[in-house]
Design a protein around this motif. Structure first.
Motif, PDB file in Angstrom:
ATOM      1  N   THR A 287      21.171  79.230 117.602  1.00 29.41           N
ATOM      2  CA  THR A 287      20.233  79.842 116.665  1.00 29.41           C
ATOM      3  C   THR A 287      20.965  80.916 115.847  1.00 29.41           C
ATOM      4  O   THR A 287      21.695  81.714 116.430  1.00 29.41           O
ATOM      5  CB  THR A 287      19.058  80.495 117.418  1.00 29.41           C
ATOM      6  OG1 THR A 287      18.418  79.509 118.234  1.00 29.41           O
ATOM      7  CG2 THR A 287      18.037  81.098 116.464  1.00 29.41           C
ATOM      8  N   PRO A 288      20.808  80.928 114.528  1.00 31.17           N
ATOM      9  CA  PRO A 288      19.946  80.061 113.697  1.00 31.17           C
ATOM     10  C   PRO A 288      20.588  78.741 113.301  1.00 31.17           C
ATOM     11  O   PRO A 288      20.012  77.988 112.531  1.00 31.17           O
ATOM     12  CB  PRO A 288      19.694  80.930 112.472  1.00 31.17           C
ATOM     13  CG  PRO A 288      20.932  81.735 112.326  1.00 31.17           C
ATOM     14  CD  PRO A 288      21.382  82.044 113.740  1.00 31.17           C
ATOM     15  N   ASN A 289      21.783  78.449 113.775  1.00 29.65           N
ATOM     16  CA  ASN A 289      22.444  77.168 113.504  1.00 29.65           C
ATOM     17  C   ASN A 289      22.690  76.974 112.003  1.00 29.65           C
ATOM     18  O   ASN A 289      22.440  75.918 111.434  1.00 29.65           O
ATOM     19  CB  ASN A 289      21.607  76.010 114.058  1.00 29.65           C
ATOM     20  CG  ASN A 289      22.447  74.754 114.303  1.00 29.65           C
ATOM     21  OD1 ASN A 289      23.653  74.850 114.544  1.00 29.65           O
ATOM     22  ND2 ASN A 289      21.829  73.593 114.237  1.00 29.65           N
ATOM     23  N   SER A 290      23.196  78.014 111.408  1.00 25.82           N
ATOM     24  CA  SER A 290      23.483  78.014 109.969  1.00 25.82           C
ATOM     25  C   SER A 290      24.978  78.202 109.760  1.00 25.82           C
ATOM     26  O   SER A 290      25.621  78.996 110.475  1.00 25.82           O
ATOM     27  CB  SER A 290      22.714  79.143 109.282  1.00 25.82           C
ATOM     28  OG  SER A 290      23.153  79.329 107.945  1.00 25.82           O
ATOM     29  N   ILE A 291      25.543  77.545 108.757  1.00 23.46           N
ATOM     30  CA  ILE A 291      26.983  77.586 108.547  1.00 23.46           C
ATOM     31  C   ILE A 291      27.483  78.975 108.178  1.00 23.46           C
ATOM     32  O   ILE A 291      28.626  79.332 108.493  1.00 23.46           O
ATOM     33  CB  ILE A 291      27.399  76.547 107.470  1.00 23.46           C
ATOM     34  CG1 ILE A 291      28.909  76.358 107.470  1.00 23.46           C
ATOM     35  CG2 ILE A 291      26.865  76.940 106.093  1.00 23.46           C
ATOM     36  CD1 ILE A 291      29.367  75.172 106.626  1.00 23.46           C
ATOM     37  N   ASN A 292      26.647  79.783 107.566  1.00 19.86           N
ATOM     38  CA  ASN A 292      27.117  81.086 107.095  1.00 19.86           C
ATOM     39  C   ASN A 292      26.384  82.256 107.748  1.00 19.86           C
ATOM     40  O   ASN A 292      26.251  83.340 107.166  1.00 19.86           O
ATOM     41  CB  ASN A 292      27.021  81.179 105.568  1.00 19.86           C
ATOM     42  CG  ASN A 292      25.603  81.022 105.056  1.00 19.86           C
ATOM     43  OD1 ASN A 292      24.717  80.630 105.812  1.00 19.86           O
ATOM     44  ND2 ASN A 292      25.388  81.340 103.783  1.00 19.86           N
ATOM     45  N   THR A 293      25.885  82.027 108.985  1.00 20.36           N
ATOM     46  CA  THR A 293      25.225  83.096 109.747  1.00 20.36           C
ATOM     47  C   THR A 293      25.822  83.164 111.153  1.00 20.36           C
ATOM     48  O   THR A 293      25.995  82.140 111.817  1.00 20.36           O
ATOM     49  CB  THR A 293      23.710  82.853 109.848  1.00 20.36           C
ATOM     50  OG1 THR A 293      23.170  82.738 108.536  1.00 20.36           O
ATOM     51  CG2 THR A 293      23.027  83.986 110.604  1.00 20.36           C
ATOM     52  N   ILE A 294      26.149  84.364 111.579  1.00 29.10           N
ATOM     53  CA  ILE A 294      26.651  84.559 112.940  1.00 29.10           C
ATOM     54  C   ILE A 294      25.547  84.202 113.934  1.00 29.10           C
ATOM     55  O   ILE A 294      24.405  84.665 113.793  1.00 29.10           O
ATOM     56  CB  ILE A 294      27.081  86.030 113.125  1.00 29.10           C
ATOM     57  CG1 ILE A 294      28.245  86.359 112.179  1.00 29.10           C
ATOM     58  CG2 ILE A 294      27.480  86.303 114.578  1.00 29.10           C
ATOM     59  CD1 ILE A 294      28.522  87.849 112.049  1.00 29.10           C
TER      60      ILE A 294
END
Length: 421
Positions: A287-294
């Motif tokens: 989580t959040p499983n986003s390419i540009n979020t830690i």
């Protein structure tokens, strides 16, 4: 001194083995595989689905054609009964016919069909055993429709499990209780039996689902037990932040923590268990499983298996301490102790392999089987045949025909001997 009749009983076992019909056995495998057949050659037959019910009708018809009776129980297990000359507790064999969604033709099914072929071979040889012989078809072994797996065999051994099982629901919200009701309407003529009656022994024939027999060039495996297991879930918490603006020293990255924890857990498992260690990190949630979020949260599973109970206990203690050191939360999901099969039944399997001049390797099963629970009910053991390339739970699952036939012959010899105890 050899007791009276020993030579005759040995002859019966050899005649039963020789009467296994390779054409009939292989045809029965193809016939059952037609129920839920996939275009890629595999099989999709969930437990108690409409396809499974059709397959059960097919096998009940085959059992009646063999002159056997068929009963069922509270968890829809089927029991195909060939009478003996006496009323002694029966010898049991069998397995399951439910499959993985993209399964093969042999996992579980081979053990059921080989058991039925043994009954047909006994008929052809004109052999009446002292004890009855039963082929069991256990419900929901795979656990892909209802959780947990091995429902039928575990409920057979421990009927107190059934009330909780009835509320288990599949992905569509259908409960096991509702599926059982549909089963009873679909096969209304089957007599129901009560709690598990005594049994003299249980022998499960199965494909290996691994590479050991093929790698050793050995056609049969005598299974001495099933390794124990621990399932855990670990949760690592961080703080979500921008991937491009947050300096590395200021990050609280849940994935970095999870990767470090994973490495520590694998090191613990390897140091404790050596070559027998089997550890798998199979399920991950980010989580959040986003390419540009830690990542702020990472949850992952651990499946640890080993044949030594002391190793499993040590793993329990060390992973708890490891999670605390890394600041992660840990939740136990499932545990089962290693199973040791019965020495007397194993000796009968040894004798069958020797009589058939078939090399056999002694090994421990890495997968769970219904025999795991039957071992709590009666003397139990398993026999394996090789899996080509070690593949199972896959449409490519295959075993050479000569090995399928040899496994059925060894089973026929073993069952005949046990039925004449």
């Amino acid at each position: 001194m050899m007791r009276a009749g020993t030579h005759h009983l040995a002859d019966d076992a050899l005649r039963a083995a020789a009467s296994v019909d390779d054409t009939r056995l292989l045809a029965s495998i193809e016939a059952l595989a037609a129920f839920g057949a996939r275009s890629d050659g595999g099989v999709n037959r969930p437990a108690l689905s409409a396809t499974d019910l059709e397959a059960r009708r097919h096998l009940v018809g085959y059992a009646h054609a063999l002159g056997c009776t068929v009963t069922t129980d509270a968890c829809a297990n089927l029991f195909i009964h060939r009478p003996g000359s006496g009323a002694a507790p029966p010898v049991m064999t069998g397995s399951h016919i439910d499959t993985q969604p993209s399964g093969g033709k042999l996992d579980g099914c081979y053990g059921v069909l080989a058991g039925l072929e043994c009954m047909a071979a006994l008929n052809d040889a004109g052999i009446r055993t002292r004890r009855p012989l039963e082929v069991a078809i256990w419900t929901n072994e795979e656990g892909t429709r209802f959780a947990p797996g091995a429902m039928g065999s575990s409920a057979f051994v421990e009927p107190s499990r059934m009330p909780a099982y009835l509320n288990a629901a599949d992905a569509d919200g259908v409960t096991l209780g509702a599926a059982l009701e549909r089963y009873r309407h679909a096969l209304p003529g089957l007599p129901s039996r009560g709690d598990a009656p005594p049994a003299h022994a249980f022998v499960e024939l199965h494909i290996e689902q691994g590479p050991q027999l093929e790698n050793a060039g050995v056609p049969l495996g005598i299974v001495t037990g099933i390794q124990g297991v621990r399932w855990y879930e670990f949760h690592c918490q961080g703080v979500a932040a921008h991937a491009g603006t947050t300096p590395m020293p200021m990050r609280r990255d849940a994935m970095t923590l999870a990767v470090a924890l994973r490495a520590s857990l694998e090191a613990i498992a390897t140091s404790l268990g050596g070559e027998h260690t089997r550890i798998t990190f199979g399920r991950w949630s980010v989580t959040p499983n986003s390419i540009n979020t830690i990542p702020s949260d990472v949850t992952f599973s651990v499946d640890f298996r080993h044949p030594d109970a002391h190793v499993l206990d040590s793993f329990d203690a060390q992973v708890l301490a490891c999670a605390q050191r890394h600041g992660a939360r840990i939740a136990p999901l499932f545990t089962h102790a290693p199973v040791r099969f019965d020495a007397t039944v194993l000796a009968r399997l040894d004798a069958a392999c020797h009589a058939l001049e078939a090399p056999a390797l002694r090994l421990t099963s890495g997968a769970f089987h219904d025999a795991m629970y039957l071992s709590q009910h009666c003397p139990t053991a398993m026999l394996f045949v090789p899996s080509r390339d070690g593949i199972s739970h896959n449409p490519a699952e295959a075993t050479d025909a000569r090995h399928l036939v040899l496994g059925a012959r060894a089973l026929a010899h073993t069952l005949t001997t046990l039925c004449n105890d």
